[in-house]
Scaffold this motif. Structure first.
Motif, PDB file in Angstrom:
ATOM      1  N   GLY A 263      31.438  30.009  33.040  1.00  0.00           N
ATOM      2  CA  GLY A 263      32.071  30.856  34.027  1.00  0.00           C
ATOM      3  C   GLY A 263      31.380  32.193  34.123  1.00  0.00           C
ATOM      4  O   GLY A 263      30.392  32.462  33.460  1.00  0.00           O
ATOM      5  N   GLY A 264      31.952  33.065  34.940  1.00  0.00           N
ATOM      6  CA  GLY A 264      31.456  34.421  35.030  1.00  0.00           C
ATOM      7  C   GLY A 264      30.070  34.549  35.608  1.00  0.00           C
ATOM      8  O   GLY A 264      29.413  35.578  35.461  1.00  0.00           O
ATOM      9  N   GLY A 265      29.554  33.520  36.243  1.00  0.00           N
ATOM     10  CA  GLY A 265      28.229  33.606  36.828  1.00  0.00           C
ATOM     11  C   GLY A 265      27.111  33.564  35.812  1.00  0.00           C
ATOM     12  O   GLY A 265      25.966  33.856  36.119  1.00  0.00           O
ATOM     13  N   ILE A 266      27.415  33.195  34.551  1.00  0.00           N
ATOM     14  CA  ILE A 266      26.394  33.202  33.513  1.00  0.00           C
ATOM     15  C   ILE A 266      25.773  31.812  33.429  1.00  0.00           C
ATOM     16  O   ILE A 266      26.456  30.819  33.287  1.00  0.00           O
ATOM     17  CB  ILE A 266      27.017  33.594  32.165  1.00  0.00           C
ATOM     18  CG1 ILE A 266      27.716  34.944  32.289  1.00  0.00           C
ATOM     19  CG2 ILE A 266      25.976  33.629  31.075  1.00  0.00           C
ATOM     20  CD1 ILE A 266      26.823  36.082  32.702  1.00  0.00           C
ATOM     21  N   TYR A 267      24.459  31.759  33.478  1.00  0.00           N
ATOM     22  CA  TYR A 267      23.771  30.471  33.426  1.00  0.00           C
ATOM     23  C   TYR A 267      22.908  30.343  32.171  1.00  0.00           C
ATOM     24  O   TYR A 267      22.219  29.378  31.992  1.00  0.00           O
ATOM     25  CB  TYR A 267      22.884  30.278  34.655  1.00  0.00           C
ATOM     26  CG  TYR A 267      23.678  30.242  35.928  1.00  0.00           C
ATOM     27  CD1 TYR A 267      24.368  29.091  36.279  1.00  0.00           C
ATOM     28  CD2 TYR A 267      23.779  31.349  36.753  1.00  0.00           C
ATOM     29  CE1 TYR A 267      25.124  29.044  37.437  1.00  0.00           C
ATOM     30  CE2 TYR A 267      24.523  31.312  37.909  1.00  0.00           C
ATOM     31  CZ  TYR A 267      25.188  30.154  38.243  1.00  0.00           C
ATOM     32  OH  TYR A 267      25.932  30.118  39.389  1.00  0.00           O
ATOM     33  N   SER A 358      26.868  36.095  24.438  1.00  0.00           N
ATOM     34  CA  SER A 358      25.967  35.008  24.869  1.00  0.00           C
ATOM     35  C   SER A 358      26.334  33.650  24.289  1.00  0.00           C
ATOM     36  O   SER A 358      25.637  32.674  24.550  1.00  0.00           O
ATOM     37  CB  SER A 358      24.521  35.341  24.486  1.00  0.00           C
ATOM     38  OG  SER A 358      24.383  35.444  23.071  1.00  0.00           O
ATOM     39  N   LEU A 359      27.397  33.551  23.520  1.00  0.00           N
ATOM     40  CA  LEU A 359      27.770  32.271  22.924  1.00  0.00           C
ATOM     41  C   LEU A 359      28.310  31.327  23.994  1.00  0.00           C
ATOM     42  O   LEU A 359      29.146  31.703  24.805  1.00  0.00           O
ATOM     43  CB  LEU A 359      28.838  32.488  21.849  1.00  0.00           C
ATOM     44  CG  LEU A 359      29.279  31.229  21.095  1.00  0.00           C
ATOM     45  CD1 LEU A 359      28.134  30.678  20.264  1.00  0.00           C
ATOM     46  CD2 LEU A 359      30.485  31.522  20.209  1.00  0.00           C
ATOM     47  N   ARG A 360      27.843  30.080  23.976  1.00  0.00           N
ATOM     48  CA  ARG A 360      28.277  29.062  24.928  1.00  0.00           C
ATOM     49  C   ARG A 360      28.691  27.817  24.142  1.00  0.00           C
ATOM     50  O   ARG A 360      27.915  26.897  23.949  1.00  0.00           O
ATOM     51  CB  ARG A 360      27.147  28.722  25.918  1.00  0.00           C
ATOM     52  CG  ARG A 360      26.635  29.913  26.703  1.00  0.00           C
ATOM     53  CD  ARG A 360      27.695  30.484  27.634  1.00  0.00           C
ATOM     54  NE  ARG A 360      27.212  31.642  28.352  1.00  0.00           N
ATOM     55  CZ  ARG A 360      27.449  32.901  28.007  1.00  0.00           C
ATOM     56  NH1 ARG A 360      28.182  33.152  26.934  1.00  0.00           N
ATOM     57  NH2 ARG A 360      26.969  33.898  28.718  1.00  0.00           N
ATOM     58  N   MET A 361      29.918  27.816  23.660  1.00  0.00           N
ATOM     59  CA  MET A 361      30.430  26.720  22.850  1.00  0.00           C
ATOM     60  C   MET A 361      31.857  26.419  23.278  1.00  0.00           C
ATOM     61  O   MET A 361      32.514  27.245  23.921  1.00  0.00           O
ATOM     62  CB  MET A 361      30.429  27.094  21.353  1.00  0.00           C
ATOM     63  CG  MET A 361      29.066  27.373  20.761  1.00  0.00           C
ATOM     64  SD  MET A 361      28.089  25.882  20.489  1.00  0.00           S
ATOM     65  CE  MET A 361      28.975  25.150  19.115  1.00  0.00           C
ATOM     66  N   ASN A 362      32.355  25.239  22.891  1.00  0.00           N
ATOM     67  CA  ASN A 362      33.767  24.968  23.104  1.00  0.00           C
ATOM     68  C   ASN A 362      34.562  25.134  21.812  1.00  0.00           C
ATOM     69  O   ASN A 362      35.682  24.656  21.691  1.00  0.00           O
ATOM     70  CB  ASN A 362      33.989  23.579  23.699  1.00  0.00           C
ATOM     71  CG  ASN A 362      33.517  22.471  22.789  1.00  0.00           C
ATOM     72  OD1 ASN A 362      32.748  22.698  21.875  1.00  0.00           O
ATOM     73  ND2 ASN A 362      33.958  21.259  23.045  1.00  0.00           N
ATOM     74  N   THR A 398      32.795  28.822  26.166  1.00  0.00           N
ATOM     75  CA  THR A 398      32.966  30.272  26.173  1.00  0.00           C
ATOM     76  C   THR A 398      31.983  30.911  27.147  1.00  0.00           C
ATOM     77  O   THR A 398      30.878  30.415  27.346  1.00  0.00           O
ATOM     78  CB  THR A 398      32.727  30.837  24.768  1.00  0.00           C
ATOM     79  OG1 THR A 398      31.454  30.401  24.286  1.00  0.00           O
ATOM     80  CG2 THR A 398      33.810  30.372  23.809  1.00  0.00           C
ATOM     81  N   PHE A 399      32.393  32.002  27.747  1.00  0.00           N
ATOM     82  CA  PHE A 399      31.551  32.678  28.724  1.00  0.00           C
ATOM     83  C   PHE A 399      31.613  34.176  28.476  1.00  0.00           C
ATOM     84  O   PHE A 399      32.521  34.686  27.805  1.00  0.00           O
ATOM     85  CB  PHE A 399      31.988  32.341  30.154  1.00  0.00           C
ATOM     86  CG  PHE A 399      33.444  32.598  30.419  1.00  0.00           C
ATOM     87  CD1 PHE A 399      33.888  33.855  30.825  1.00  0.00           C
ATOM     88  CD2 PHE A 399      34.378  31.585  30.248  1.00  0.00           C
ATOM     89  CE1 PHE A 399      35.224  34.088  31.068  1.00  0.00           C
ATOM     90  CE2 PHE A 399      35.728  31.810  30.491  1.00  0.00           C
ATOM     91  CZ  PHE A 399      36.149  33.077  30.897  1.00  0.00           C
ATOM     92  N   GLU A 400      30.649  34.866  29.016  1.00  0.00           N
ATOM     93  CA  GLU A 400      30.537  36.297  28.757  1.00  0.00           C
ATOM     94  C   GLU A 400      31.765  37.030  29.299  1.00  0.00           C
ATOM     95  O   GLU A 400      32.158  36.868  30.445  1.00  0.00           O
ATOM     96  CB  GLU A 400      29.271  36.868  29.391  1.00  0.00           C
ATOM     97  CG  GLU A 400      29.047  38.323  29.021  1.00  0.00           C
ATOM     98  CD  GLU A 400      27.632  38.776  29.313  1.00  0.00           C
ATOM     99  OE1 GLU A 400      27.294  39.907  28.918  1.00  0.00           O
ATOM    100  OE2 GLU A 400      26.871  38.013  29.926  1.00  0.00           O
ATOM    101  N   GLY A 401      32.346  37.840  28.425  1.00  0.00           N
ATOM    102  CA  GLY A 401      33.525  38.598  28.794  1.00  0.00           C
ATOM    103  C   GLY A 401      34.821  37.970  28.347  1.00  0.00           C
ATOM    104  O   GLY A 401      35.870  38.615  28.403  1.00  0.00           O
TER     105      GLY A 401
END
Length: 801
Positions: A263-267, A358-362, A398-401
Motif C-alpha cells: 500500500g501507500g504507493g510503495i513498490y 521499508s519492511l515488506r512482510m506479513n 506491511t507498508f511504509e507509514g
C-alpha cells in the motif's frame, strides 16, 4: 408457455456432461479458496455461504429461463435475489425480518465492503474471511451458478464453463503457496473434460434438430469458438506461468492493486524468506535503510531489545522453517501465546509504538512476548492474528507509514536468576563467584513441568552426521545445568579464534551441509559465515543434547537517535536461538560472532568466559589456578538488570501520509442513498421494458390481448388514458390514432366464440398495433415519450375489458 418450459428444461438435461464438469470446476475453485481464506472462528463456514450463493444463482436462473422470460428478466431477478442475500451475509443484524434494510444497513455494508477492498488490494493470503470479502466472493459464485444454468439452457456451453475456469486461474495466480503437481494435473483434466463435454453434449443436443441438405445436423458438433478459446487460454496460461512467472506481481491482479500487495504507493522495500540454513544468505543485508522505527519508554535499555518476526521450529537437515502452529484471534488477554509457553520467570511490561519504513512482510516486528496490539489501520486492527509462538501475523504486507502500538511482557531474568536452582548457583557460577568474576544472589526457584509436546522441539532428522552430537557432548561435558550447556555452545560459536563472521564470501556460501561447514577444512567457507549459519549450528547442537530449541527470525537492537527513537535498519536483520529452560521459559542465545557488538549475547551479560569456569566436579578453582589457570580478569558485573517502570509510553509517531492517488478506498455511507435512488430510477423503465418484451412474445404466440394491454398502458403513461366506461371500439375512435383494427381484434377475442382467433383477424390486429405505435411516436414529442418510461400511471391503471 408449457412447451417453452419443457424445451428449456430439456436443453439443461441434454448438456449433462457440461453440467457435471461445471459443478466439478466450481468445487475445485472452492478448494483453491481454502488456501486463500482462513477458517472462520464463529458462525457458519464461509464454504457454506459460497455454496449457498452458487445454488441460489443456479435455481433463480433456472426458474426464470424455464418460464421463457428474457435475458433482462433473468438479470433483474438475480440482482434482486443477490441484494437480499447481501443483507443476510454482510449486515444481518441491521435488517428487519432479516431482509428489510434499515438506516444502519448502509453504514454497515459500507464499512464491510471498504474493509474487503483493502484486503483485496493489499492482502497476503491466507486472509481473514471477513463478511465483506465473503460477500464479494459470494457474488462471484452466484454469477457462476447463474451463468452455468443460463449457458446450458440457451445452448451456449462456453458461457457455462469458461467463467469458472477463468476464475480458478485467477485464484491460482493470487495463491503464491507452491501448488502440488496433482492440482495442475486435475485442472488440465477439467479443461480436457470441458472440451470433451462440449463436443459430446452438442452432438447429443443435435438429435431431433432440422437437418441440412447434406443430412448433417444444423446444431454445432465441433469445438467452435469457445473450445478454441479454452485451448488458447490453458496453453497461454501455462506458457506465461513457465516463462514469465517471475514478472507477475505477487498480487496477481491488475495495476489498481499495488505491486507485491503493498500500500501507500510503495513498490520497493525489503522482505525475508521464512527459513534459515547453512546455505542461506537471505539475512545478509548490510544496508543502512531503516526497516522500521520504534519508540519505547525512556527507562528501557533499548540496546538489549531484540525484535521478533517469527520462530522456526522445524529442521529438515538443511533448513529451519516455521512449524505447523495454529493462529488465533486474541480475545482480551487470552489467545496471545500458547499458555504453557508463557515465560515463567521475571518479565517487564514494555509498550512500543512501531512505524514501518521499508519492511515488506506479513509478520509484524515486536518485542517478545506481545499481550496487546492497537492500530488506527482497520485492516491491521481487525484482521491480525497471533501464532502460538507469539508472532503477530498481518493479513496484508506491511507498508511504509503503517503504525501500531504493542504491549509486551519481555523476559527480564538476570544471569543470577537463570543460574539459580533452589536458592543455589550452579557449579559454573559458584566457580566464577569464588574467583571474584561473578556476583549476585541466588534465588529459590525450582523447575516446573515441561509443556505438553515440547519434546517435539528436540527432534532432528535421521542421517545427521554423528560428529555434531559428539562435538556438542564434548563442549558441555563439565556443564551442570541446561543453562550452562547453552552458554557453552553459544560461547563456542562466538569464539573468534574458532569461527569468523564475514559478509565477503567468495562465490557465496556453498557448503552443502552443517557437518561439512563444521568439520571439513576443505569445504567452501569453512567455519565462516553469518547469523544463519551460526544459529543453525547452535540450534542443532542444543537439540542433540535434548534441549528444546527453536530459531528466531527478527532484528537485533537498533540504534537510538537524538529524539529517543529506536532506528532498526536492514543490517539489523538477524537470526538467533531460543532454548527452553523449565524454570523460566524461552531464553535467548545469540551465537553469531559479530565484531560490531550489534548482537549482545546471553554470555555477554557475564563478566567471564563460561568455558573458563566449566570445571570438572573434582577440580576446584584453587586447583585450576595452581595449574596455571587464570580467568580473563574482567571486572565482574555486579548489578542486576534495571527494573522497568510499567508506565505506558505516552508519545506517538506521526504516520506518513499515503502517496497521492493511492489513498485507501472507502465507501461513504451517503453513497448507499445515491445507489438506492439510482437503482429505483433504473428499475421502473427496466421493468416496463421487460413487461413489453414479455407481451410481444405473447403476441407472437397468437395472444392479441397482449398487444391491447401494451397500448393501454402506453396511453396511460402518456396521460391519455382509456376511460373505465369505454368499450374497446369507443376508446379506439376517441384516441385519435389508428387503434380500431387492434380494438376490433381484441373485442373479437374476448367477446367472440372460444378458440384461437382466425389468422386474418390476428394479422389485422397485429398490423393495427404496429400502426398505433408509429402514430404515437409522431403524435408525442420525444421528451414526453422518454418521461413516460418513468410514469407510474400504468402501474395503477389498466383497462382489461
Amino acid at each position: 408457455m408449457g412447451r417453452g418450459m419443457a424445451g428449456r428444461h430439456h436443453e439443461i438435461m441434454v448438456y449433462r456432461y457440461s453440467r457435471l464438469i461445471g459443478i466439478a470446476a466450481v468445487a475445485f475453485a472452492l478448494l483453491r479458496l481454502g488456501r486463500l481464506l482462513r477458517p472462520v472462528e464463529s458462525g457458519p463456514p464461509w464454504q457454506m455461504v459460497l455454496l449457498a450463493a452458487f445454488a441460489l444463482g443456479a435455481v433463480v436462473t433456472w426458474l426464470i429461463v424455464t418460464y421463457r422470460y428474457g435475458t433482462l428478466t433473468t438479470l433483474a431477478a438475480n440482482v434482486i435475489g443477490f441484494l437480499l442475500a447481501t443483507i443476510r451475509i454482510a449486515a444481518p443484524g441491521t435488517a428487519r425480518f432479516g431482509i428489510v434494510p434499515t438506516s444502519e444497513t448502509g453504514a454497515v455494508l459500507s464499512e464491510e465492503l471498504a474493509f474487503a477492498v483493502e484486503l483485496i488490494r493489499f492482502g497476503s493470503a491466507p486472509v481473514l474471511p471477513v463478511r465483506g470479502l465473503v460477500l464479494v466472493i459470494a457474488a462471484v459464485f452466484w454469477a457462476l451458478g447463474a451463468l452455468l444454468v443460463w449457458g446450458l439452457a440457451t445452448q451456449k456451453p462456453g458461457v457455462a464453463l469458461l467463467p469458472v475456469l477463468l476464475f480458478h486461474l485467477q485464484l491460482a495466480t493470487i495463491d503464491r503457496i507452491p501448488t502440488p503437481t496433482s492440482w495442475l494435473v486435475f485442472f488440465l483434466l477439467l479443461v480436457a473434460g470441458a472440451l470433451a463435454a462440449m463436443v459430446i453434449d452438442e452432438r447429443r443436443s443435435g438429435a431431433g434438430r432440422l437437418r441440412t441438405g447434406s443430412g448433417s445436423f444444423k446444431g454445432r458438433t465441433a469445438l467452435g469458438a469457445p473450445g478454441i478459446f479454452i485451448v488458447g487460454l490453458v496453453t497461454g496460461s501455462l506458457f506465461v506461468g513457465a516463462v514469465l512467472g517471475d514478472f507477475v506481481p505477487p498480487s496477481g491482479v491488475l495495476e489498481w492493486r499495488s505491486r507485491s500487495g503493498l500500500g501507500g504507493g510503495i513498490y520497493g522495500g525489503v522482505s525475508y524468506n521464512l527459513f534459515v540454513s547453512t546455505v542461506q544468505s537471505d539475512l545478509l543485508a548490510l544496508g543502512d535503510e531503516p526497516v522500521f522505527v520504534a519508540a519505547v519508554p525512556e527507562n528501557v535499555d533499548s540496546s538489549q531489545l531484540y525484535w521478533k518476526l517469527v520462530t522456526l521450529e522445524t529442521y529438515d537437515g538443511t533448513n529451519w522453517y516455521p512449524g505447523n502452529l495454529p493462529f488465533t484471534r486474541p480475545a482480551g488477554t487470552e489467545g496471545w501465546e500458547r499458555p504453557d509457553f508463557t515465560y515463567r520467570g521475571e518479565t517487564q511490561t514494555i509498550d512500543q509504538v512501531i512505524q514501518i519504513r521499508s519492511l515488506r512482510m506479513n509478520y509484524l516486528p515486536a518485542l517478545y512476548s506481545p499481550t496487546a496490539l492497537a492500530s488506527e489501520n482497520t485492516i491491521l486492527s481487525e484482521s491480525f492474528s497471533v501464532r502460538q509462538d507469539g508472532s503477530l501475523r498481518f493479513d496484508a504486507r506491511t507498508f511504509e507509514g503503517l503504525t501500531y502500538t504493542v504491549q509486551s511482557e519481555v523476559p527480564a531474568d538476570t544471569p543470577a536468576m537463570l543460574a539459580s536452582t533452589n536458592g543455589v548457583f550452579s557449579r559454573m557460577f559458584r566457580n566464577a563467584a569464588s574467583a571474584g568474576a561473578f556476583a549476585g544472589t541466588a534465588i529459590r526457584k525450582s523447575a516446573e513441568p515441561r509443556p505438553a509436546g515440547i519434546d517435539a522441539l528436540t527432534e532432528l532428522p535421521g542421517g545427521l552426521d554423528g560428529r555434531i552430537a559428539t562435538l556438542a557432548q564434548e563442549l558441555v561435558v563439565n556443564a551442570e545445568t541446561p543453562y550452562e550447556q547453552a552458554l557453552l555452545i553459544e560461547a563456542f560459536y562466538r569464539d573468534r579464534d574458532v569461527f569468523a563472521y564475514s559478509v565477503d564470501i567468495d562465490g557465496g556460501h556453498t557448503a552443502t551441509n552443517l557437518s561439512d561447514w563444521l568439520f571439513d577444512p576443505e569445504s567452501p567457507n569453512y567455519r565462516t559465515g553469518y547469523c544463519e549459519q551460526f544459529a543453525t549450528g547452535m540450534a542443532v547442537m542444543t537439540r542433540s543434547l535434548g534441549l528444546p530449541t527453536r530459531v528466531v527470525l527478527g532484528f537485533t537492537p537498533g540504534e537510538t537517535n537524538e529524539d529517543g527513537l529506536v532506528i532498526v535498519r536492514q543490517r539489523n536483520a538477524h537470526a538467533w536461538v531460543e532454548v527452553w529452560l523449565d524454570a523460566h521459559g524461552w531464553v535467548r542465545f545469540d551465537p553469531t560472532p559479530r565484531s560490531d557488538g550489534i548482537n549482545p549475547s546471553a554470555s555477554g551479560e557475564l563478566a567471564f568466559d563460561p568455558g573458563d569456569f566449566a570445571l570438572p566436579p573434582d577440580v576446584s578453582v584453587e586447583d585450576a589456578f595452581a595449574d596455571g589457570f587464570t580467568p580473563d580478569g574482567r571486572d565482574p558485573r555486579l548489578e542486576l538488570l534495571d527494573r522497568i517502570n510499567d508506565a505506558p509510553f505516552e508519545g506517538s509517531l506521526e504516520p506518513l501520509p499515503a502517496a497521492p492517488g493511492d489513498q485507501p478506498l472507502t465507501v461513504p455511507s451517503y453513497l448507499w442513498l445515491l445507489v438506492a435512488v439510482a437503482s429505483a430510477a433504473v428499475a421502473l423503465p427496466v421493468y416496463k421494458l421487460v413487461r413489453r418484451r414479455r407481451r410481444l412474445r405473447r403476441l407472437r404466440d397468437g395472444e392479441i390481448a397482449a398487444a391491447w394491454e401494451e397500448i393501454v398502458d402506453r396511453l396511460a403513461d402518456l396521460r391519455s388514458p382509456i376511460e373505465a366506461d369505454e368499450t374497446p371500439l369507443e376508446a379506439a375512435r376517441r384516441s385519435g390514432v389508428p387503434l380500431e383494427p387492434l380494438a376490433a381484434s381484441y373485442a373479437r377475442a374476448i367477446y367472440g366464440p372460444e378458440g384461437p382467433l382466425p389468422t386474418a383477424v390476428l394479422e389485422r390486429g397485429t398490423t393495427g398495433f404496429t400502426a398505433t405505435e408509429e402514430a404515437l411516436k409522431e403524435r408525442y414529442p420525444r421528451s414526453r415519450r422518454a418521461a413516460a418510461w418513468w410514469s407510474v400511471r400504468s402501474l395503477r391503471f389498466r383497462r382489461r375489458s
